[in-house]
Design a protein around this motif. Structure first.
Motif, mmCIF file in Angstrom:
data_model
loop_
_atom_site.group_PDB
_atom_site.id
_atom_site.type_symbol
_atom_site.label_atom_id
_atom_site.label_comp_id
_atom_site.label_asym_id
_atom_site.label_seq_id
_atom_site.Cartn_x
_atom_site.Cartn_y
_atom_site.Cartn_z
ATOM 1 N N ARG A 55 45.039 29.955 67.713
ATOM 2 C CA ARG A 55 44.246 30.049 68.002
ATOM 3 C C ARG A 55 43.986 31.378 67.368
ATOM 4 O O ARG A 55 44.091 32.773 66.963
ATOM 5 C CB ARG A 55 43.824 30.487 69.601
ATOM 6 N N PHE B 172 44.343 25.740 65.266
ATOM 7 C CA PHE B 172 43.823 25.707 66.127
ATOM 8 C C PHE B 172 42.488 25.909 65.851
ATOM 9 O O PHE B 172 42.547 27.457 66.246
ATOM 10 C CB PHE B 172 44.210 25.702 67.200
ATOM 11 N N VAL B 173 41.059 25.680 65.587
ATOM 12 C CA VAL B 173 40.020 26.231 65.572
ATOM 13 C C VAL B 173 39.117 24.935 66.270
ATOM 14 O O VAL B 173 39.123 23.645 66.327
ATOM 15 C CB VAL B 173 39.583 26.210 64.264
ATOM 16 N N TRP C 211 37.300 27.211 74.296
ATOM 17 C CA TRP C 211 37.953 27.453 72.901
ATOM 18 C C TRP C 211 37.688 28.920 73.171
ATOM 19 O O TRP C 211 37.832 29.598 72.279
ATOM 20 C CB TRP C 211 37.456 26.598 71.638
ATOM 21 N N GLU D 288 39.228 30.808 75.834
ATOM 22 C CA GLU D 288 40.443 31.904 75.015
ATOM 23 C C GLU D 288 41.749 32.435 73.801
ATOM 24 O O GLU D 288 41.955 33.412 73.781
ATOM 25 C CB GLU D 288 41.340 30.020 75.020
ATOM 26 N N THR D 289 40.084 31.322 73.078
ATOM 27 C CA THR D 289 40.060 32.472 71.267
ATOM 28 C C THR D 289 39.841 34.038 71.454
ATOM 29 O O THR D 289 40.747 34.591 71.258
ATOM 30 C CB THR D 289 39.973 31.441 70.546
#
Length: 196
Positions: free
Chosen positions: A12, A49-50, A138, A141-142
């Motif tokens: 990420r 993963f974006v 996301w 988390e990123t």
């Protein structure tokens, strides 16, 4: 009994750090050895993963379809390119009406311009249309993963931390700041406006 090769974990990463990951390397001389982008926070990434907002799509191919997508996250912009070797991803770029939230798993690619600037882009393996809640998760988390990498690189005496130190003449604190900023933007979006 031989085990099938496993896929690399998709890291990420926010656009701000991704676009600064201009150094790539292989860990062996084998022809099909994976190419890694070195993230400035001291992690190698063969896949990422974006998530972000797909704001533009354009067929930039001259002889066959070659789609460019512009995806924006809270820290910057990813440029995504898909053609005949990524038919599903190219199809999503062709058929999606911007603006749309998307999640992309893909491989970082670098190319040098005539003036010596190194640009980083993303070759997607998959693109999915997602909702705002998935995008928000996301981002959270990123941000946490980015902050963890920044905090561990200072103490880490790993090969990739040393390599990042040698390759990038910048402080990793800027990535922590941009991750914190992304979290603040999430909080602002989640807080209802006070009524007058």
């Amino acid at each position: 009994m031989s085990a099938a090769p496993s896929r690399e974990v998709a890291r990420r990463v926010f656009a701000r750090e991704f676009n600064d990951a201009t150094y790539t390397f292989k860990e062996s001389n084998e022809e099909r050895a994976p190419v890694y982008a070195l993230l400035p926070t001291g992690e190698r990434a063969n896949r990422v993963f974006v998530v972000g907002t797909l704001t533009e799509t354009e067929d930039v191919g001259s002889e066959s379809e070659y789609w460019q997508g512009r995806v924006i996250d809270p820290t910057g912009t990813f440029f995504v390119y898909a053609g005949q070797y990524q038919p599903e991803a190219a199809g999503v770029l062709r058929e999606t009406e911007p603006p749309s939230y998307v999640a992309i798993v893909g491989k970082p690619r670098t190319y040098e311009t005539d003036d010596g600037t190194v640009n980083v882009s993303l070759r997607p393996e998959s693109i999915s249309i997602i909702d705002a809640g998935t995008r928000d998760r996301w981002v959270a988390e990123t941000a946490m993963r980015t902050i963890e990498r920044v905090e561990t690189i200072a103490d880490a005496n790993t090969e990739y931390a040393r390599m990042a130190d040698e390759q990038y003449a910048r402080s990793v604190d800027e990535y922590k700041q941009s991750a914190m900023s992304a979290l603040e933007k999430l909080d602002e979006e989640a807080s209802p406006e006070p009524s007058m």
